[in-house]
Scaffold this active site. Structure first.
Site, PDB file in Angstrom:
ATOM      1  N   SER A  67      40.120  62.461  31.935  1.00 23.55           N
ATOM      2  CA  SER A  67      39.670  63.807  31.578  1.00 23.55           C
ATOM      3  C   SER A  67      40.557  64.837  32.258  1.00 23.55           C
ATOM      4  CB  SER A  67      38.212  63.990  31.988  1.00 23.55           C
ATOM      5  OG  SER A  67      38.125  64.807  33.131  1.00 23.55           O
ATOM      6  N   LYS A  68      40.757  65.942  31.571  1.00 23.93           N
ATOM      7  CA  LYS A  68      41.696  66.918  32.131  1.00 23.93           C
ATOM      8  C   LYS A  68      41.141  67.612  33.360  1.00 23.93           C
ATOM      9  CE  LYS A  68      40.702  70.428  28.675  1.00 23.93           C
ATOM     10  NZ  LYS A  68      41.185  71.009  27.452  1.00 23.93           N
ATOM     11  N   ARG A  69      39.822  67.549  33.542  1.00 27.89           N
ATOM     12  CA  ARG A  69      39.255  68.163  34.743  1.00 27.89           C
ATOM     13  C   ARG A  69      39.428  67.260  35.962  1.00 27.89           C
ATOM     14  NH1 ARG A  69      36.756  70.292  30.813  1.00 27.89           N
ATOM     15  NH2 ARG A  69      35.686  68.366  30.284  1.00 27.89           N
TER      16      ARG A  69
END
Ligand code: GLU
Length: 469
Positions: free
Chosen positions: A234-236
């Protein structure tokens, strides 16, 4: 039939490594089939799209070898909006879709559950079009939808479990699910190779193909990419942007080789192979459907091997963005006029065997270009012990007396200085290294001193000696 595949990213953020993997798989499949690769930018989410993300996608694709001009497109989904609306209208006119003005609360109140999908309330109420009325697809009450998937066999879905899903919103705008199908249809796409995340959409989309009277494509849902905790990248949480890897100094060749190993491997226990072997041997049908672990450590090791395999002049070229701070790469700590290409060329082969990503070149060579070294204070404290002052004095005197300033003479000289004090070379080197480079680790010391030169080496050793008073 000419095979036509497409890569259809949404320009809503940095370009994801999982996207790069799907793009490469599409690219190779098209090449192997003598087909066409189409790039379609799915830009209909106006609130989240930015033109710079589109540019980022084009340049990232270019970087991994899908170069501009060698594929069809980019097409933009927004340019096809008329077709999306026309398809929605056709589905309504043929009775395959109907209008509905229920809110989520209405459905909840009727079904008594917030989890239940739409209950088909407006199916036969004959509501016409109007502001605030969504258009829903009338899914078949019975039968099965069988998806033909090159990687997953034939996932089968019971139609009665598929709710009457929305295909156009209350303002008349078609939703992604429909737009995506209509685009694939108008672009003559024969094979949809995309991430597993879209598999739940597939039976709905296939029903739309059927309802619009066109034979659906062959599907291939490539495995989700996960981190070491088996969570979807996930990009977070994870480093997912291809651009971030590029800026850190991953080579495009290493990156694309590694990406192709997510769920697949070339023959004969090999992992690092020329791209031509991958293009030859890759089989979409052989891709493992289980989640693929994106192992950053392994990628790093891969990259180190790719770096070491470069001819030295290519390695020198590849380092330039980090040495000069071009593009989006952060500038190095020295001034452009302090950079010395000959000095760099002299140490480049030594650095090449020691770094795993190109950005690591900077801390390895900064001592050569900066007027005085960047002293790592922790390293200084750890190294400069009792006896360091005496050792530096002796080393300075011995170096001053040298006739030839080369690595071999420097080494034997310092070795002798250490031996007189009962010290091994490692211990003798440490204070000299910290004095001259500011660090405890780095390139081989004596070669470094040779390139740095007599004056600069001695000046730094004297400055360190002063600090020890
Ligand atoms: N635009 C979609 C995405 O970026 C791709 C959908 C598809 O490949 O069908 O996830």
């Amino acid at each position: 039939m000419t095979v036509r595949v497409r890569f259809a990213p949404s320009p809503t953020g940095m370009f994801h490594v999982g996207g790069a993997r799907s793009a490469l798989q599409n690219w190779i499949y098209a090449k192997q089939q003598g087909g066409v690769f189409v790039l379609r930018i799915e830009d209909t989410d106006a609130a989240r799209n930015k033109p710079e993300w589109t540019e980022g996608i084009l340049s990232a694709l270019d970087w991994i070898g899908i170069s501009r001009g060698s594929y069809e497109g980019p097409h933009f989904q927004s340019e096809n909006a008329g077709e999306h609306r026309a398809a929605a209208a056709r589905l309504y006119e043929s009775g395959r879709a109907y209008y509905c003005d229920c809110t989520r609360e209405d459905v909840q109140a009727r079904t008594g559950s917030q989890y239940q999908g739409y209950d088909g309330y407006h199916r036969d109420l004959g509501l016409g079009p109007g502001e605030g009325r969504a258009l829903r697809f009338r899914t078949p009450d019975e039968g099965l939808t069988v998806v033909v998937d090159l990687i997953r066999g034939e996932p089968t879905f019971e139609n009665k479990l598929i709710e009457d899903f929305v295909i156009a919103r209350g303002d008349g705008s078609p939703v992604f699910l429909l737009a995506n199908v209509v685009d694939d249809m108008t672009m003559g796409i024969t094979h949809v190779i995309r991430a597993e995340e879209h598999l739940p959409n597939t039976p709905k989309q296939q029903l739309l193909w059927d309802a619009l009277g066109v034979k659906p494509p062959i599907w291939a849902h490539v495995p989700v990419v996960v981190n070491e905790k088996r969570q979807k990248l996930s990009k977070r949480r994870d480093k997912v942007a291809l651009e971030a890897y590029r800026e850190e100094g991953y080579l495009a060749g290493a990156m694309r080789n590694y990406l192709m190993l997510l769920g697949w491997a070339p023959s004969g226990d090999r992992e690092i192979v020329p791209w031509s072997v991958i293009e030859d041997e890759f089989r979409l049908e052989e891709v493992n459907p289980s989640p693929a672990f994106f192992d950053e450590k392994k990628l790093r090791a891969f990259n180190g091997e790719y770096i070491r395999a470069l001819p030295v002049p290519e390695f020198i070229d590849a380092c330039q963005p980090w040495l000069t701070g071009t593009g989006t790469i952060a500038p190095p700590p020295w001034q452009p006029e302090e950079y010395d290409a000959d000095a760099f060329a002299a140490v480049a082969p030594l650095a090449q065997t020691r770094i795993a990503v190109l950005s690591e070149i900077v801390p390895n060579v900064d001592f050569l270009f900066l007027a005085s070294p960047l002293i790592d204070e922790a390293a200084w404290t750890k190294t400069m012990k009792d006896g360091s002052a005496d050792l530096l004095d002796a080393a300075i005197a011995a170096f001053e007396a040298l006739d030839t300033w080369d690595a071999e003479s420097l080494k034997s000289t310092l070795e002798a200085v250490g031996a007189e004090r009962g010290l091994k070379l490692g211990k003798t080197q440490a204070p000299v290294r910290v004095a001259v480079t500011g660090r405890t680790v780095g390139l081989p010391l004596f070669e470094s001193l040779e390139v740095l030169g007599r004056e600069r080496t001695l000046t730094r050793m004297r400055a360190a000696r002063v600090r020890l008073v």
